[in-house]
Scaffold this active site. Structure first.
Site, PDB file in Angstrom:
ATOM      1  N   HIS A  80       0.846  -1.196   0.000  1.00  0.00           N
ATOM      2  CA  HIS A  80       0.000   0.000   0.000  1.00  0.00           C
ATOM      3  C   HIS A  80       0.876   1.239   0.000  1.00  0.00           C
ATOM      4  CE1 HIS A  80      -3.662   2.246   1.935  1.00  0.00           C
ATOM      5  NE2 HIS A  80      -3.218   2.816   0.825  1.00  0.00           N
ATOM      6  N   HIS A 111       2.561   1.486   6.232  1.00  0.00           N
ATOM      7  CA  HIS A 111       2.916   1.630   4.812  1.00  0.00           C
ATOM      8  C   HIS A 111       4.322   1.057   4.559  1.00  0.00           C
ATOM      9  CE1 HIS A 111      -0.582   3.967   3.513  1.00  0.00           C
ATOM     10  NE2 HIS A 111      -0.478   4.659   4.631  1.00  0.00           N
TER      11      HIS A 111
END
Length: 614
Positions: free
Chosen positions: A233, A290
């Site tokens: 992501h 992330h």
């Protein structure tokens, strides 16, 4: 006005007001009327006798006694008012409320009466109008029987038929998704949902040369086995929307269990207590906020199989997927996100087993966050990780010494990072683009053989699109993200070539199936035609075939021709695709090849004759 002596004596002495109470000079008109009625209701009073009137049957003349008794009546009213009890005055509020209630009830009954009469008049007029319309339409039927009864029955039948049609339509086609209810279905054919979503030309001219293996992405993902999908992501690329699609919008034998108020969903394999998806909405940020390619490739196997012995760990296939976005739009979106007070302090940035030091990765702000920063300040920070973020998160940072910028020159470092990001992106199981939502959905479904429940939605209006920048600012942002610009151009070319390749393959597969169906139907037709012809030529099976040699020869020739035709039709898919081997076989057996050629020519001629006969 003075009272007569007889009237004053009959009424008695007047009531005196209490000491200290104000003298009442006059009374309201309605109070005097009520008190007069109470006084008149007393038996034996003068007012009662006056109110009684003359005996029954005696008329009141002009000079009759009641005219003379008018002063007595007025005096009796005043005396009754003076002698009225106090409780009659205390009930004035209650009497007023009763009067208002009676008045409102009269108004409500009047409204109901008016509404009832209005509806009756409307129904009557509507009946006459419909009767006139039906009499115009069905005029010839007026002579048969009573027209009013027939029109009423016909009107009732039409209304019932309309209601039945509406109920059936709602049952067969609920909601607004029915194609029959769309006006476009009658005006023009439905548009292709996979046409260019960025409003550009539908024809795509490729810039890079990719092999068939690079374009064909067919993953044998076994959700019941040990394979795992890992979602990388990247910030502000639409990954949150795509991550929700993965846990809420996929048709599965055992769907993910998502509870209200919880961000994470439970995505277990069918019959197992083990997840098949490693993402933010299934396992959380298990490898850090992330996490990039360098972190995930070293962290995911340890997180999934960390509690097991190395000898007992299954041989898993880790299928990495990600979403990319236009660098300028992504950069502006991240600036707006940071401007609102968002930070990624929880990111670990682990590389080669350790996080970066403060000297290797300085901070761009000194406070708790960077909220309210202008765009110029956001671009001026040389340590801003928003610059070329997509290349950094997709490349292998161990090749360039992680975050230590003194390992190699900057130009060489950028080249290594870009090539590493391109290679990792090309060998990923799947990647999509934010600007092509429907194509992203199509490629994911074809890659993993998993279908989504509802189609993806293309949002052309975002926070980044609301930021108005001039050409100078756009060029500066592109300069700060020159590696991301190159990577996105490469990814877009590869993405669209994969899409075209998969669409062409799908069309070829559909064409091949249609050809097989035609061959099968043609073979069935030839077989039926041969059987009918043979039965017509040999009606007597007991006849000696030697007595009719021409018939025997024609039947044997037709049978051989039919057998060769069926063999060519059924074994067309099993022919040798290598032309060299076919030439060598023809050289070894030239006579057989010649006979086969003559047979095939005869077969084509026969098929042509059959087509002409049809």
């Amino acid at each position: 006005m003075a009272l007569p002596a007889c009237a004053a004596g009959a009424l008695g002495p007047p009531l005196q007001p209490e000491r200290g109470a104000p003298a009442r000079t006059t009374c309201p008109r309605r109070h005097s009327r009520v008190e007069a009625e109470l006084a008149a209701s007393r038996p034996g009073s003068v007012a009662a006798s006056v109110r009684a009137g003359p005996p029954r049957g005696v008329s009141r003349g002009f000079n009759s006694q009641p005219l003379l008794d008018e002063p007595l009546k007025a005096a009796a009213s005043l005396a009754g008012a003076a002698r009225a009890p106090l409780f009659a005055l205390l009930l004035r509020g209650r009497r007023r409320r009763m009067h208002d209630l009676r008045r409102r009830w009269d108004l409500g009954s009047l409204c109901r009466a008016l509404l009832t009469r209005g509806l009756a008049a409307l129904g009557h007029s509507l009946k006459h109008v419909l009767g006139a319309i039906f009499s115009k339409i069905f005029g010839p039927l007026a002579s048969v029987g009573n027209m009013d009864e027939k029109s009423n029955k016909l009107l009732l039948a039409l209304v019932m038929l309309f209601l039945f049609a509406v109920i059936v339509l709602q049952y067969v086609c609920p909601g607004t998704e029915c194609q029959l209810l769309r006006l476009q279905a009658f005006s023009s054919p439905l548009p292709d949902p996979y046409r260019s979503e960025d409003e550009s030309s539908a024809r795509f001219v490729p810039r890079y040369n990719f092999s068939r293996g690079d374009l064909l992405r067919k993953v044998d993902f076994d959700i019941k086995g040990d394979d795992l999908i890992v979602f990388l992501h990247i910030q502000k690329t639409g990954g949150t929307t795509f991550g929700r699609h993965l846990v809420r919008n996929i048709q599965l034998e055992q769907p993910c269990e998502c509870r209200v108020g919880q961000k994470k969903c439970t995505c277990h394999r069918p019959g197992k207590r083990e997840t098949w998806l490693f993402s933010r909405f299934s396992t959380g940020w298990s490898c850090g906020l992330h996490a990039d390619w360098t972190e995930l490739t070293s962290c995911v196997p340890a997180v999934v199989d960390g509690k097991r012995d190395a000898r007992l760990r299954p041989s898993r296939n880790f299928h990495y997927i990600t979403i990319l976005r236009d660098p300028v739009s992504r950069y502006l979106s991240e600036w707006r996100h940071v401007q609102r007070g968002a930070t990624w302090k929880a990111s670990l940035h682990v590389c080669d087993g350790r996080p970066p030091t403060s000297e290797e990765l300085p901070s761009c702000y000194t406070g708790d966050d960077w909220s309210g920063c202008p765009l110029k300040e956001f671009m001026d920070c040389p340590y801003n990780l928003a610059n070329n973020r997509q290349v950094r998160m997709l490349s292998d940072l161990t090749l360039v010494g992680c975050y230590n910028l003194s390992v190699m020159p900057e130009k060489q470092r950028n080249k290594v990072l870009l090539e590493s990001a391109k290679s990792n992106l090309k060998h990923m199981a799947f990647f999509g683009l934010t600007e092509f939502q429907r194509k992203t959905q199509y490629l994911f479904e074809k890659t993993f053989n998993m279908n989504f429940i509802s189609p993806f939605t293309q949002y052309n209006t975002t926070r980044a699109s609301s930021v108005e920048i001039n050409e100078e600012l756009q060029k500066r942002i592109e300069g700060l993200n020159f590696l991301d610009m190159e990577l996105y151009s490469y990814a877009k070319d590869l993405f669209l070539q994969r899409y075209q390749f998969m669409r062409q393959k799908e069309h070829q597969e559909a064409r091949r199936k249609r050809q097989e169906q035609r061959k099968f139907l043609k073979g069935r037709f030839l077989q039926t035609h041969y059987q009918t012809q043979s039965q017509g030529q040999n009606p007597n099976p007991s006849q000696n075939p030697s007595q009719n040699p021409n018939l025997n020869a024609s039947q044997s020739g037709t049978q051989n021709l039919f057998q060769n035709l069926i063999q060519n039709l059924t074994q067309s898919s099993g022919q040798n695709p290598n032309p060299k081997e076919n030439q060598e076989s023809q050289k070894q057996n030239p006579g057989q090849a010649q006979s086969d050629g003559s047979t095939s020519n005869g077969t084509h001629d026969y098929i042509g004759s059959v087509e002409k006969w049809r």
